[in-house]
Design a protein around this motif. Structure first.
Motif, PDB file in Angstrom:
ATOM      1  N   SER A  29     -56.517  46.948  68.356  1.00 50.59           N
ATOM      2  CA  SER A  29     -55.210  46.764  67.628  1.00 50.59           C
ATOM      3  C   SER A  29     -55.128  48.384  66.801  1.00 50.59           C
ATOM      4  O   SER A  29     -56.271  48.680  66.290  1.00 50.59           O
ATOM      5  CB  SER A  29     -55.556  45.880  66.528  1.00 50.59           C
ATOM      6  N   SER A  30     -54.052  48.820  66.963  1.00 49.14           N
ATOM      7  CA  SER A  30     -53.943  50.266  66.220  1.00 49.14           C
ATOM      8  C   SER A  30     -54.175  49.971  64.744  1.00 49.14           C
ATOM      9  O   SER A  30     -53.017  49.306  64.049  1.00 49.14           O
ATOM     10  CB  SER A  30     -52.872  50.856  66.537  1.00 49.14           C
ATOM     11  N   ARG A  31     -55.096  50.666  64.035  1.00 49.46           N
ATOM     12  CA  ARG A  31     -55.069  50.448  62.593  1.00 49.46           C
ATOM     13  C   ARG A  31     -54.345  51.626  61.772  1.00 49.46           C
ATOM     14  O   ARG A  31     -54.765  51.793  60.666  1.00 49.46           O
ATOM     15  CB  ARG A  31     -56.752  50.375  62.121  1.00 49.46           C
ATOM     16  N   VAL A  78     -34.260  46.004  70.539  1.00 48.32           N
ATOM     17  CA  VAL A  78     -35.515  45.138  70.317  1.00 48.32           C
ATOM     18  C   VAL A  78     -36.087  44.770  71.744  1.00 48.32           C
ATOM     19  O   VAL A  78     -35.277  44.605  72.778  1.00 48.32           O
ATOM     20  CB  VAL A  78     -34.819  43.566  69.938  1.00 48.32           C
ATOM     21  N   ARG A  79     -37.289  44.700  71.751  1.00 54.63           N
ATOM     22  CA  ARG A  79     -37.949  44.470  73.162  1.00 54.63           C
ATOM     23  C   ARG A  79     -38.917  43.546  73.031  1.00 54.63           C
ATOM     24  O   ARG A  79     -39.870  43.538  72.188  1.00 54.63           O
ATOM     25  CB  ARG A  79     -38.863  45.785  73.416  1.00 54.63           C
ATOM     26  N   VAL A  80     -38.541  42.420  73.928  1.00 57.50           N
ATOM     27  CA  VAL A  80     -39.726  41.266  73.957  1.00 57.50           C
ATOM     28  C   VAL A  80     -40.646  41.577  75.014  1.00 57.50           C
ATOM     29  O   VAL A  80     -40.455  41.961  75.997  1.00 57.50           O
ATOM     30  CB  VAL A  80     -38.714  40.107  74.316  1.00 57.50           C
ATOM     31  N   ARG A  81     -41.905  41.501  74.734  1.00 58.87           N
ATOM     32  CA  ARG A  81     -42.871  41.452  75.381  1.00 58.87           C
ATOM     33  C   ARG A  81     -43.219  40.411  76.499  1.00 58.87           C
ATOM     34  O   ARG A  81     -42.797  39.254  75.946  1.00 58.87           O
ATOM     35  CB  ARG A  81     -44.071  42.112  74.651  1.00 58.87           C
ATOM     36  N   PRO A  82     -43.825  40.481  77.439  1.00 60.79           N
ATOM     37  CA  PRO A  82     -43.971  39.241  78.401  1.00 60.79           C
ATOM     38  C   PRO A  82     -45.133  38.528  77.668  1.00 60.79           C
ATOM     39  O   PRO A  82     -45.980  39.046  76.892  1.00 60.79           O
ATOM     40  CB  PRO A  82     -44.591  39.958  79.781  1.00 60.79           C
ATOM     41  N   PRO A  83     -44.826  37.001  77.863  1.00 61.30           N
ATOM     42  CA  PRO A  83     -45.858  36.296  77.115  1.00 61.30           C
ATOM     43  C   PRO A  83     -47.166  36.451  77.777  1.00 61.30           C
ATOM     44  O   PRO A  83     -47.234  36.791  78.901  1.00 61.30           O
ATOM     45  CB  PRO A  83     -45.495  34.920  77.493  1.00 61.30           C
ATOM     46  N   MET A 143     -55.655  39.099  67.077  1.00 61.95           N
ATOM     47  CA  MET A 143     -54.379  39.218  67.834  1.00 61.95           C
ATOM     48  C   MET A 143     -54.392  40.153  69.004  1.00 61.95           C
ATOM     49  O   MET A 143     -53.688  40.311  69.921  1.00 61.95           O
ATOM     50  CB  MET A 143     -53.208  39.473  66.934  1.00 61.95           C
ATOM     51  N   ASN A 144     -55.142  41.225  68.925  1.00 63.21           N
ATOM     52  CA  ASN A 144     -55.428  42.372  69.795  1.00 63.21           C
ATOM     53  C   ASN A 144     -56.683  42.904  69.711  1.00 63.21           C
ATOM     54  O   ASN A 144     -57.068  43.319  68.623  1.00 63.21           O
ATOM     55  CB  ASN A 144     -54.304  43.270  69.357  1.00 63.21           C
ATOM     56  N   ALA A 145     -57.206  42.888  70.828  1.00 63.87           N
ATOM     57  CA  ALA A 145     -58.652  43.424  70.970  1.00 63.87           C
ATOM     58  C   ALA A 145     -58.724  45.007  70.565  1.00 63.87           C
ATOM     59  O   ALA A 145     -59.800  45.339  70.097  1.00 63.87           O
ATOM     60  CB  ALA A 145     -59.122  43.280  72.376  1.00 63.87           C
ATOM     61  N   GLY A 192     -42.930  46.609  64.746  1.00 65.78           N
ATOM     62  CA  GLY A 192     -43.335  45.329  64.986  1.00 65.78           C
ATOM     63  C   GLY A 192     -44.740  44.683  64.924  1.00 65.78           C
ATOM     64  O   GLY A 192     -45.630  45.526  64.481  1.00 65.78           O
ATOM     65  N   GLN A 193     -45.025  43.400  64.975  1.00 63.83           N
ATOM     66  CA  GLN A 193     -46.138  42.961  64.791  1.00 63.83           C
ATOM     67  C   GLN A 193     -47.404  43.422  65.662  1.00 63.83           C
ATOM     68  O   GLN A 193     -46.922  44.110  66.806  1.00 63.83           O
ATOM     69  CB  GLN A 193     -46.148  41.441  64.541  1.00 63.83           C
ATOM     70  N   THR A 194     -48.799  43.125  65.245  1.00 62.03           N
ATOM     71  CA  THR A 194     -49.896  43.504  66.173  1.00 62.03           C
ATOM     72  C   THR A 194     -49.597  42.814  67.626  1.00 62.03           C
ATOM     73  O   THR A 194     -49.245  41.674  67.514  1.00 62.03           O
ATOM     74  CB  THR A 194     -51.143  43.501  65.668  1.00 62.03           C
ATOM     75  N   SER A 195     -49.696  43.637  68.592  1.00 60.52           N
ATOM     76  CA  SER A 195     -49.921  42.909  69.942  1.00 60.52           C
ATOM     77  C   SER A 195     -48.504  42.400  70.455  1.00 60.52           C
ATOM     78  O   SER A 195     -48.301  42.069  71.331  1.00 60.52           O
ATOM     79  CB  SER A 195     -50.799  41.743  70.085  1.00 60.52           C
ATOM     80  N   SER A 196     -47.458  43.235  69.760  1.00 64.98           N
ATOM     81  CA  SER A 196     -45.990  42.865  70.413  1.00 64.98           C
ATOM     82  C   SER A 196     -45.637  44.016  71.185  1.00 64.98           C
ATOM     83  O   SER A 196     -44.549  43.793  71.898  1.00 64.98           O
ATOM     84  CB  SER A 196     -44.969  42.654  69.198  1.00 64.98           C
ATOM     85  N   GLY A 197     -46.566  44.966  71.395  1.00 70.83           N
ATOM     86  CA  GLY A 197     -46.173  46.005  72.473  1.00 70.83           C
ATOM     87  C   GLY A 197     -45.625  47.327  71.894  1.00 70.83           C
ATOM     88  O   GLY A 197     -45.005  48.120  72.752  1.00 70.83           O
ATOM     89  N   LYS A 198     -46.066  47.533  70.767  1.00 71.63           N
ATOM     90  CA  LYS A 198     -45.330  48.973  70.249  1.00 71.63           C
ATOM     91  C   LYS A 198     -46.336  49.928  71.062  1.00 71.63           C
ATOM     92  O   LYS A 198     -45.643  51.025  71.345  1.00 71.63           O
ATOM     93  CB  LYS A 198     -45.868  49.132  68.851  1.00 71.63           C
ATOM     94  N   THR A 199     -47.576  50.081  71.082  1.00 66.34           N
ATOM     95  CA  THR A 199     -48.097  51.123  71.619  1.00 66.34           C
ATOM     96  C   THR A 199     -47.981  51.062  73.076  1.00 66.34           C
ATOM     97  O   THR A 199     -47.836  52.502  73.626  1.00 66.34           O
ATOM     98  CB  THR A 199     -49.885  50.876  71.317  1.00 66.34           C
ATOM     99  N   PHE A 200     -47.547  49.920  73.809  1.00 64.15           N
ATOM    100  CA  PHE A 200     -47.380  49.930  75.167  1.00 64.15           C
ATOM    101  C   PHE A 200     -45.974  50.710  75.395  1.00 64.15           C
ATOM    102  O   PHE A 200     -45.693  51.355  76.502  1.00 64.15           O
ATOM    103  CB  PHE A 200     -47.181  48.522  75.606  1.00 64.15           C
ATOM    104  N   THR A 201     -45.226  50.502  74.485  1.00 66.42           N
ATOM    105  CA  THR A 201     -43.718  51.206  74.449  1.00 66.42           C
ATOM    106  C   THR A 201     -43.987  52.772  74.365  1.00 66.42           C
ATOM    107  O   THR A 201     -43.198  53.517  75.118  1.00 66.42           O
ATOM    108  CB  THR A 201     -42.955  50.638  73.546  1.00 66.42           C
TER     109      THR A 201
END
Ligand code: ADP
Ligand code: MG
Length: 847
Positions: A197-199, A8-13, A193-195, A85-94
């Motif tokens: 967002s991967s659709r 599990v990875r927690v993204r920065p707030p 939630m994300n400007a 994970g949900q949108t903007s939680s950092g999937k694409t970032f990871t």
């Protein structure tokens, strides 16, 4: 069996709001929900393989979670890493990372090529593809034109996406550039939630094939083929939260559906082998593609990304539940080794070898480029083949649709026909007989309220009765206020024509007045015909195009077949030449054998002649001669045996014999040396004895002459012996080289035979394909002809019907006007009658 690795990875707030609510606390590999003042909320605590807090970098995530999978993929294990994970939680970032902190995909690509560099004993072939699952459709991100691709399954390739472009790559930079170009084609959208967002779900795939460079070292010449999937899923949030509507809402529904099925699959898999039952992999394309990675032959890791904000607690709980379910899944990964030459690498290796042979002496760089080009061509060819298969499938589908539309058309024309041909005689006539004018009105108003949907269906107000016209008229005569048919009526349209046109139908005039809509529907406007004609033309055009395509395909196959045949002939010629060569080489031992026999005869002859000069059989010279004779004979016999063994091609016997011969040769040469020594040492003493015995009667001259003779013989014999030895060694060497030559030729012969067999198989399969496509072509042509015939026939029928309907309409119109005039006349007459006699006329008539 090994468990899926889950982290599990927690993204920065995103915003540092000073909310007083609950927060997520990471403690080693555990994550738990705490109240604002720090006390843990019971029941909401989860442990995973790793839990990465907000400060964790992509590099650390890669090191701990995915690195092993990537290394295993290079070794031949399938591997999958995906972000959930949900949108903007950092999937694409990871997965993709940033400029300063590259993501898993970037690192994996570099790592794969670094590993390959280290594995110098293996040869690698890497292919990459990049696809997107958008609204349950698979699109190729490397080739925008490849849309709506299909998933197929075959024994050889497992589950695969047909028509997906695969690029052969040789370095990390090349791959990263390709990914960059693919990213442009990806579907993104803006949500609350994300400007950006991967659709869609994206799957980046690397197929790693490898083969030991030196096959003589390894026990088998197996090829390892592993597939590495790096997946960036679309967000798993609730639609309400994203504020999605319109297109976004539709996307969201598809995303949620596929993620829900992914959840279902994971739930089922986590139930344990016994309770699993059916796993719904086929319910979505995502799970179907990831099937080997979920409970199959793959090493898998899942990174579940969560947003720390309090507002996302529900989504985070859902993600953590998904993760803990996934933790229970076990996979069974194994190295994928292929022992057939189905793998691309093996085929290409053969080609490379051939090319090397042909281009020997040319520049290495040119050679390499040529090889790369060939590989790409081959891939292209495979893609085209897959495309063709898909097109064929589509053709089949469109053919089915055509058939269906023809059937529909047929039904419609039948209905049209029934307008003029079907009869409902009994019903109509009974109505005509049983009811008066009032009831006729009722029937017609009923019919007016009936469905007007099918314009070709027989309207109920047309009542079939061949003679109902007459019946109806006789009904009028039963009416109390019946007035005789005016003369003018029969002038409107003659009855024969009427019957002919209506084929026995008669219409209720009142119903015609109150159902105007039906009239419009019953006589479709003439602009419908051009429209359908356009459709037919289009269909015919399509059919023609398909036919042309099929012909092209057939020609292509024919050409390939001809090329194959030429190659085949060439190979057959080469094989026959090699066979001749092999025969010649096989004959060598036979000839050597004959040679040895002749030498042996000569040798025996020479020795026997020499022996005949020695009078004393017990003299040392005689002993030496007989010993030499024995040795020589034995040597020749051995040689003969050796040659005949070589002739029999029994390599095992041959090598065993070689060592035996060597031993024998040593023994014999020792024996020869000792005999010579004995002879040399015994000769002076024998001379002395002789001198003593014959001291009185023999003179010095005689003795000297005898000594000289022996020395001369000794020299002669030793010369001969060394010559024989030399010849023997020469023959032995020749035999060895011949054996080697024979061995090499045999190997070449075997290789050629194998190649020939392969080519033959390929030729046969091409033959089969050509005949199959010819059959399909013939079938398609037949079908096309039939369709065209049917169409023409139908068009004619339609035209005919339209003409008849037009006539019918005109006649009807005339008839109506005449009847109207008759009606008004009739009314005026009644009026006049009423005026004359107001009491006696019943109300119902004519009102
Ligand atoms: P998702 O793909 O789950 O919808 P993204 O990866 O697009 O989410 O992340 C949303 C935003 O949060 C991006 O601007 C991204 O840069 C940022 N972000 C996500 N995770 C991290 C992280 N671990 N460190 C820094 N920024 C992050
Ligand atoms: Mg994303």
């Amino acid at each position: 069996m090994e468990k899926i690795c889950v982290a599990v990875r927690v993204r920065p707030p995103v915003t540092h709001d000073s909310s007083t609510g609950a927060f997520w606390k990471v403690d080693d590999n555990r994550i738990s929900l705490h109240k604002s003042h720090g006390t843990p909320i019971s029941g909401i605590s989860y442990a995973f393989d790793h839990v990465f807090d907000e400060g964790c970098t992509n590099s650390r995530v890669y090191e701990l979670l995915t690195k092993d999978i990537i290394h295993a993929a290079v070794e031949g294990f399938n591997g999958t890493a995906f972000a959930y994970g949900q949108t903007s939680s950092g999937k694409t970032f990871t997965m993709n990372g940033s400029e300063t902190d590259p993501g898993i995909i970037h690192r994996a690509v570099r790592d794969v090529f670094d590993r390959i560099q280290l594995m110098s004993h293996r040869e690698f072939l890497i292919r990459v593809s990049y696809m997107e699952l958008y609204n349950e459709e698979i699109n190729d991100l490397f080739a925008v034109e490849n849309q709506k691709l299909q998933i197929h399954e075959s024994l050889e390739r497992g589950i695969f996406v047909a028509g997906l472009r695969e690029e052969i790559v040789s370095n990390a930079e090349q791959v990263l550039k390709l990914i960059e170009s693919g990213e442009v084609n990806r579907h993104f959208g803006e949500t609350n939630m994300n400007a950006r967002s991967s659709r869609s779900h994206t799957i980046f795939r690397m197929v790693i094939e490898s083969h030991a460079k030196d096959t003589t070292c390894s026990s088998t010449d197996a090829i390892r083929v592993s597939v590495l999937n790096l997946v960036d899923l679309a967000g798993s949030e609730r639609i309400a939260k994203t504020g999605a509507g319109g297109v976004r809402l539709k996307e969201g529904k598809y995303i949620n559906k596929s993620l829900m099925i992914l959840g279902n699959v994971i739930n089922k898999l986590s139930d344990g082998a016994k309770n699993r039952g059916h796993i719904p992999y086929r319910d979505s394309k995502l799970t179907r593609i990831l099937q080997p990675a979920l409970g199959g032959n793959a090493k898998t890791s899942i990174i579940c990304t969560i947003a720390p904000e309090e507002v996302h607690i529900e989504e985070t709980k859902g993600t953590l539940q998904f993760a803990s379910r996934a933790k229970r899944i076990t996979n069974c990964a194994q190295v994928n080794e292929i022992l057939t030459d189905a793998a691309l690498l093996k085929r290409q290796k053969q080609e490379i070898e051939e090319l090397r042979m042909k281009l020997q002496g040319s520049h290495a760089g040119v050679l390499e480029q040529e090889i790369l080009k060939l590989r790409n061509d081959m891939l292209q060819y495979e893609l085209e083949r897959e495309k063709l298969e898909m097109e064929l499938e589509e053709q089949r589908k469109s053919h089915k649709q055509r058939e269906q539309s023809i059937r529909d058309q047929q039904m419609k024309t039948d209905n049209l026909g029934s307008l003029s041909t079907t009869s409902d005689f009994e019903r109509s006539s009974s109505q005509a007989q049983d009811s008066g004018r009032q009831s006729l009105k009722e029937v017609s108003s009923d019919s007016s309220s009936k469905s007007q949907g099918d314009i070709f269906s027989t309207p109920s107000n047309f009542k079939a009765a061949p003679h109902s016209f007459v019946v109806k008229r006789s009904n009028y005569s039963q009416l109390p206020s019946f007035s005789p048919l005016p003369d003018a009526f029969s002038n409107v349209v003659d009855e024969d024509t009427w019957f002919k046109m209506n084929k026995g139908f008669i219409a209720d005039l009142d119903s015609l007045q109150i159902t105007p809509a039906r009239k419009v529907q019953s006589f479709p406007p003439s602009d419908e015909t051009p429209g359908s004609n356009e459709n037919y033309k289009h269909e015919v055009h399509n059919l023609k195009r398909q036919l042309e395509l099929a012909v092209e395909e057939r020609d292509d196959l024919k050409r390939k077949h001809a090329e194959q045949a030429v190659l085949n002939d060439q190979l057959v010629r080469e094989i026959s030449e090699l066979q001749k060569e092999a025969q010649l080489i096989r004959d060598i031992p036979q000839r050597l054998c004959e040679c040895a026999a002749t030498c042996k005869d000569i040798y025996v002859d020479v020795l026997s002649k020499t022996q005949s000069f020695i009078s004393d059989e017990k003299s040392s010279a005689a002993t030496l001669l007989s010993s030499i004779s024995e040795i020589g004979t034995s040597l020749f016999t051995t040689l003969e045996a050796q040659f005949s063994a070589a002739f029999d091609e029994d390599q095992g016997v041959l090598s065993r014999n070689s060592s035996l011969i060597e031993e024998q040769r040593k023994i014999l040469s020792e024996r020869l040396n000792s005999t010579i020594k004995l002879f040399v040492s015994s000769e002076p003493s024998s001379l002395e004895n002789e001198q003593v015995r014959n001291s009185l009667c023999c003179n010095e001259y005689k003795d000297r002459a005898r000594g000289g003779e022996t020395a001369c013989w000794e020299e002669k014999l030793s010369n001969e012996l060394s010559t024989i030895k030399g010849r023997y060694h020469g023959l032995e060497e020749e035999l060895d080289s011949n054996n080697q030559l024979l061995e090499k030729s045999k190997q070449r012969y075997d290789a050629f035979e194998a190649e020939f067999r392969l080519l033959k198989e390929e030729r046969d399969s091409l033959h089969k394909k050509v005949s199959e496509s010819s059959q399909t072509l013939a079938l398609v042509t037949d079908q096309k002809e039939n369709v065209v015939k049917d169409l023409n026939h139908e068009l004619l029928r339609r035209k005919d019907l339209e003409e008849k309907i037009e006539q019918f309409r005109v006649a009807f119109g005339c008839r109506k006007t005449s009847l109207m005039s008759f009606h008004s006349e009739f009314k005026s007459k009644i009026e006049s009658l009423r005026a004359q006699n107001p009491v006696s006329v019943p109300k119902s008539v004519g009102c």
